[in-house]
Design a protein around this motif. Sequence first.
Motif, PDB file in Angstrom:
ATOM      1  N   LYS A  89      26.640  60.474  14.633  1.00  0.00           N
ATOM      2  CA  LYS A  89      25.422  59.828  15.300  1.00  0.00           C
ATOM      3  C   LYS A  89      25.690  58.592  15.508  1.00  0.00           C
ATOM      4  CE  LYS A  89      20.574  60.050  14.500  1.00  0.00           C
ATOM      5  NZ  LYS A  89      19.528  60.460  13.589  1.00  0.00           N
ATOM      6  N   ASN A  90      25.877  57.820  14.569  1.00  0.00           N
ATOM      7  CA  ASN A  90      26.213  56.113  14.700  1.00  0.00           C
ATOM      8  C   ASN A  90      27.505  55.758  14.023  1.00  0.00           C
ATOM      9  OD1 ASN A  90      23.781  55.660  16.215  1.00  0.00           O
ATOM     10  ND2 ASN A  90      22.460  56.060  14.314  1.00  0.00           N
ATOM     11  N   ILE A  91      28.061  54.742  14.746  1.00  0.00           N
ATOM     12  CA  ILE A  91      29.018  54.055  14.038  1.00  0.00           C
ATOM     13  C   ILE A  91      28.783  52.675  14.124  1.00  0.00           C
ATOM     14  CG2 ILE A  91      31.465  53.362  14.244  1.00  0.00           C
ATOM     15  CD1 ILE A  91      31.965  55.821  15.716  1.00  0.00           C
ATOM     16  N   ILE A  92      28.290  52.226  12.824  1.00  0.00           N
ATOM     17  CA  ILE A  92      27.751  50.604  12.890  1.00  0.00           C
ATOM     18  C   ILE A  92      28.803  49.792  12.112  1.00  0.00           C
ATOM     19  CG2 ILE A  92      25.978  49.172  12.034  1.00  0.00           C
ATOM     20  CD1 ILE A  92      24.463  52.119  11.809  1.00  0.00           C
ATOM     21  N   PRO A  93      29.364  48.877  12.930  1.00  0.00           N
ATOM     22  CA  PRO A  93      30.379  47.836  12.451  1.00  0.00           C
ATOM     23  C   PRO A  93      29.775  46.884  11.725  1.00  0.00           C
ATOM     24  CG  PRO A  93      30.591  47.691  14.642  1.00  0.00           C
ATOM     25  CD  PRO A  93      29.550  49.089  14.627  1.00  0.00           C
ATOM     26  N   PRO A  94      30.366  46.008  11.008  1.00  0.00           N
ATOM     27  CA  PRO A  94      30.076  44.569  10.492  1.00  0.00           C
ATOM     28  C   PRO A  94      29.275  43.838  11.669  1.00  0.00           C
ATOM     29  CG  PRO A  94      31.920  45.079   9.315  1.00  0.00           C
ATOM     30  CD  PRO A  94      31.886  46.067  10.644  1.00  0.00           C
ATOM     31  N   ARG A  95      28.542  42.848  11.197  1.00  0.00           N
ATOM     32  CA  ARG A  95      27.724  41.996  12.149  1.00  0.00           C
ATOM     33  C   ARG A  95      28.588  41.254  12.756  1.00  0.00           C
ATOM     34  NH1 ARG A  95      23.487  42.560  15.366  1.00  0.00           N
ATOM     35  NH2 ARG A  95      23.052  40.932  16.186  1.00  0.00           N
ATOM     36  N   GLU A  96      29.409  40.495  12.080  1.00  0.00           N
ATOM     37  CA  GLU A  96      30.498  39.579  12.908  1.00  0.00           C
ATOM     38  C   GLU A  96      31.235  40.551  14.100  1.00  0.00           C
ATOM     39  OE1 GLU A  96      32.331  40.766   8.960  1.00  0.00           O
ATOM     40  OE2 GLU A  96      30.162  40.022   9.823  1.00  0.00           O
ATOM     41  N   ILE A  97      31.520  41.630  13.642  1.00  0.00           N
ATOM     42  CA  ILE A  97      32.307  42.496  14.725  1.00  0.00           C
ATOM     43  C   ILE A  97      31.471  42.839  16.058  1.00  0.00           C
ATOM     44  CG2 ILE A  97      33.651  44.713  14.868  1.00  0.00           C
ATOM     45  CD1 ILE A  97      35.175  42.771  13.457  1.00  0.00           C
ATOM     46  N   GLN A  98      30.009  43.201  15.543  1.00  0.00           N
ATOM     47  CA  GLN A  98      29.173  43.331  16.586  1.00  0.00           C
ATOM     48  C   GLN A  98      29.085  42.458  17.571  1.00  0.00           C
ATOM     49  OE1 GLN A  98      25.569  45.300  15.521  1.00  0.00           O
ATOM     50  NE2 GLN A  98      26.503  46.116  13.568  1.00  0.00           N
ATOM     51  N   ASP A  99      28.732  40.997  16.983  1.00  0.00           N
ATOM     52  CA  ASP A  99      28.885  39.960  17.713  1.00  0.00           C
ATOM     53  C   ASP A  99      30.050  39.599  18.786  1.00  0.00           C
ATOM     54  OD1 ASP A  99      26.617  39.369  16.587  1.00  0.00           O
ATOM     55  OD2 ASP A  99      27.098  38.061  15.095  1.00  0.00           O
ATOM     56  N   SER A 100      31.008  39.954  18.127  1.00  0.00           N
ATOM     57  CA  SER A 100      32.530  39.963  18.969  1.00  0.00           C
ATOM     58  C   SER A 100      32.370  40.984  19.950  1.00  0.00           C
ATOM     59  CB  SER A 100      33.871  39.928  17.960  1.00  0.00           C
ATOM     60  OG  SER A 100      34.686  39.825  18.749  1.00  0.00           O
ATOM     61  N   MET A 101      32.068  41.898  19.707  1.00  0.00           N
ATOM     62  CA  MET A 101      32.134  43.174  20.684  1.00  0.00           C
ATOM     63  C   MET A 101      31.077  42.828  21.623  1.00  0.00           C
ATOM     64  SD  MET A 101      32.250  46.259  18.065  1.00  0.00           S
ATOM     65  CE  MET A 101      32.163  47.481  19.410  1.00  0.00           C
ATOM     66  N   GLU A 102      29.908  42.095  21.657  1.00  0.00           N
ATOM     67  CA  GLU A 102      28.844  41.880  22.624  1.00  0.00           C
ATOM     68  C   GLU A 102      29.380  40.844  23.492  1.00  0.00           C
ATOM     69  OE1 GLU A 102      25.426  40.779  20.459  1.00  0.00           O
ATOM     70  OE2 GLU A 102      24.998  43.186  19.639  1.00  0.00           O
ATOM     71  N   LYS A 103      30.235  39.875  22.887  1.00  0.00           N
ATOM     72  CA  LYS A 103      30.831  38.678  23.518  1.00  0.00           C
ATOM     73  C   LYS A 103      31.682  39.361  24.552  1.00  0.00           C
ATOM     74  CE  LYS A 103      29.674  35.072  20.321  1.00  0.00           C
ATOM     75  NZ  LYS A 103      30.408  34.002  19.493  1.00  0.00           N
ATOM     76  N   GLN A 104      32.580  40.144  24.103  1.00  0.00           N
ATOM     77  CA  GLN A 104      33.523  40.712  24.912  1.00  0.00           C
ATOM     78  C   GLN A 104      33.322  41.617  26.059  1.00  0.00           C
ATOM     79  OE1 GLN A 104      36.199  43.151  22.598  1.00  0.00           O
ATOM     80  NE2 GLN A 104      37.663  43.741  24.343  1.00  0.00           N
ATOM     81  N   MET A 105      31.897  42.488  25.750  1.00  0.00           N
ATOM     82  CA  MET A 105      31.224  43.201  26.683  1.00  0.00           C
ATOM     83  C   MET A 105      30.578  42.337  27.824  1.00  0.00           C
ATOM     84  SD  MET A 105      29.640  46.547  24.754  1.00  0.00           S
ATOM     85  CE  MET A 105      28.741  45.495  23.558  1.00  0.00           C
ATOM     86  N   LYS A 106      30.057  40.955  27.426  1.00  0.00           N
ATOM     87  CA  LYS A 106      29.481  40.229  28.239  1.00  0.00           C
ATOM     88  C   LYS A 106      30.601  39.651  29.331  1.00  0.00           C
ATOM     89  CE  LYS A 106      26.527  36.178  28.511  1.00  0.00           C
ATOM     90  NZ  LYS A 106      25.903  35.100  27.650  1.00  0.00           N
ATOM     91  N   ALA A 107      31.617  39.358  28.600  1.00  0.00           N
ATOM     92  CA  ALA A 107      32.652  38.725  29.593  1.00  0.00           C
ATOM     93  C   ALA A 107      33.088  39.964  30.486  1.00  0.00           C
ATOM     94  CB  ALA A 107      33.676  38.209  28.573  1.00  0.00           C
ATOM     95  N   GLU A 108      33.308  41.065  29.931  1.00  0.00           N
ATOM     96  CA  GLU A 108      33.775  42.010  30.876  1.00  0.00           C
ATOM     97  C   GLU A 108      32.728  42.386  32.045  1.00  0.00           C
ATOM     98  OE1 GLU A 108      36.240  45.142  32.304  1.00  0.00           O
ATOM     99  OE2 GLU A 108      36.424  43.698  30.869  1.00  0.00           O
ATOM    100  N   ARG A 109      31.543  42.314  31.700  1.00  0.00           N
ATOM    101  CA  ARG A 109      30.451  42.402  32.700  1.00  0.00           C
ATOM    102  C   ARG A 109      30.574  41.561  33.831  1.00  0.00           C
ATOM    103  NH1 ARG A 109      27.351  44.225  28.182  1.00  0.00           N
ATOM    104  NH2 ARG A 109      26.515  42.201  28.172  1.00  0.00           N
ATOM    105  N   GLU A 110      30.576  40.126  33.408  1.00  0.00           N
ATOM    106  CA  GLU A 110      30.799  38.960  34.324  1.00  0.00           C
ATOM    107  C   GLU A 110      32.280  39.078  35.152  1.00  0.00           C
ATOM    108  OE1 GLU A 110      30.718  35.718  31.767  1.00  0.00           O
ATOM    109  OE2 GLU A 110      28.662  35.641  31.470  1.00  0.00           O
ATOM    110  N   ARG A 111      33.068  39.464  34.604  1.00  0.00           N
ATOM    111  CA  ARG A 111      34.364  39.880  35.228  1.00  0.00           C
ATOM    112  C   ARG A 111      34.285  40.841  36.244  1.00  0.00           C
ATOM    113  NH1 ARG A 111      38.712  43.014  35.466  1.00  0.00           N
ATOM    114  NH2 ARG A 111      37.906  44.546  34.105  1.00  0.00           N
ATOM    115  N   ARG A 112      33.539  41.957  35.911  1.00  0.00           N
ATOM    116  CA  ARG A 112      33.226  42.948  37.101  1.00  0.00           C
ATOM    117  C   ARG A 112      32.416  42.447  38.114  1.00  0.00           C
ATOM    118  NH1 ARG A 112      32.691  48.334  33.179  1.00  0.00           N
ATOM    119  NH2 ARG A 112      34.759  48.344  32.465  1.00  0.00           N
TER     120      ARG A 112
END
Length: 317
Positions: free
Chosen positions: A178-201
């Motif tokens: 149902k949910n996979i919840i990684p640690p908070r620091e991992i979530q922040d890193s993933m959000e930055k990575q996704m933001k960079a990917e969205r900007e690149r696209r």
Amino acid sequence: MNLALIPAFISGSAGTDLAIILVIAVIILLLAAVVSNFKIVPQAHAYVIERLGTFHATWGTGLHFKIPFIDRIAKKVSMKEQVIDFPPQPVITKDNVTMQIDTVVYFQITDPKLYAYGVENPISAIENLSATTLRNIIGEMELDHTLTSRDVINSKIRVILDEATDPWGIKVNRVELKNIIPPREIQDSMEKQMKAERERRAKILDAEGEKRSAILIAEGEKESAVLRAEAVKETKIREAQGEAEAILSVQRAMADAIKLMNEANPTEQVIALKSLEAFQAAADGRATKIIVPSNLQGLAGLATSMKEIFDVSTPEK
């Protein structure tokens, strides 16, 4: 009448009524007991029946009778598919990242007897088994692989749970993370990575849009140039056709004039005069070269003679 017998009669009558009442009460209690032991098993349910403490039968849907004080319903089982939402469980990936994962298990009871006697608390057993299985599977995978392999994890857990719960009369149909919840620091890193990917696209889309716009502009200019060239070509063709038609009209007029002259049977003097007029018109035109005919002297002589005739016929003043 002997008055001494009256109390005895009354006493005997009261005892008879009491006995009748007791009999009726017993009969009512027996009927109630018998009726209460008729059981109706509803649709998609099953009852596990014990007789004198041991398993006797499994009742399916319909009307059944239970022997009082001998038979008892040990367990009422629902045969419908059931869903259990387990709370998040802490698991550690192969690269030592602790995550919280909660699972949802869809199962169905296939054998009421095994379900009643196979394990003490089936739901708790499934929860503990799913948590242990989840930890074993996630422990062999890295974080990135875990986040992108939900279907693989679901399939592995379902196969293991289904095999383990088979002796309990339970079939596991499906397991979902149902949910996979990684640690908070991992979530922040993933959000930055996704933001960079969205900007690149977004940049890629903008570049594609500009490229497409430039292509459309170039194609428009090309089509415009082709249309202009076609227009110039069409204009020149029409001008050439007009000039050709004009020349053809002049030639036809000259031919008609010659035909008329021939039909009029002109004299040599008239022909010579017309030739002289044509020569004069050519000399007055824009031509830079004039081809003088071979009989120019004859034409000149003709002109002189006519001038003399004209002078003689004109009286002096």
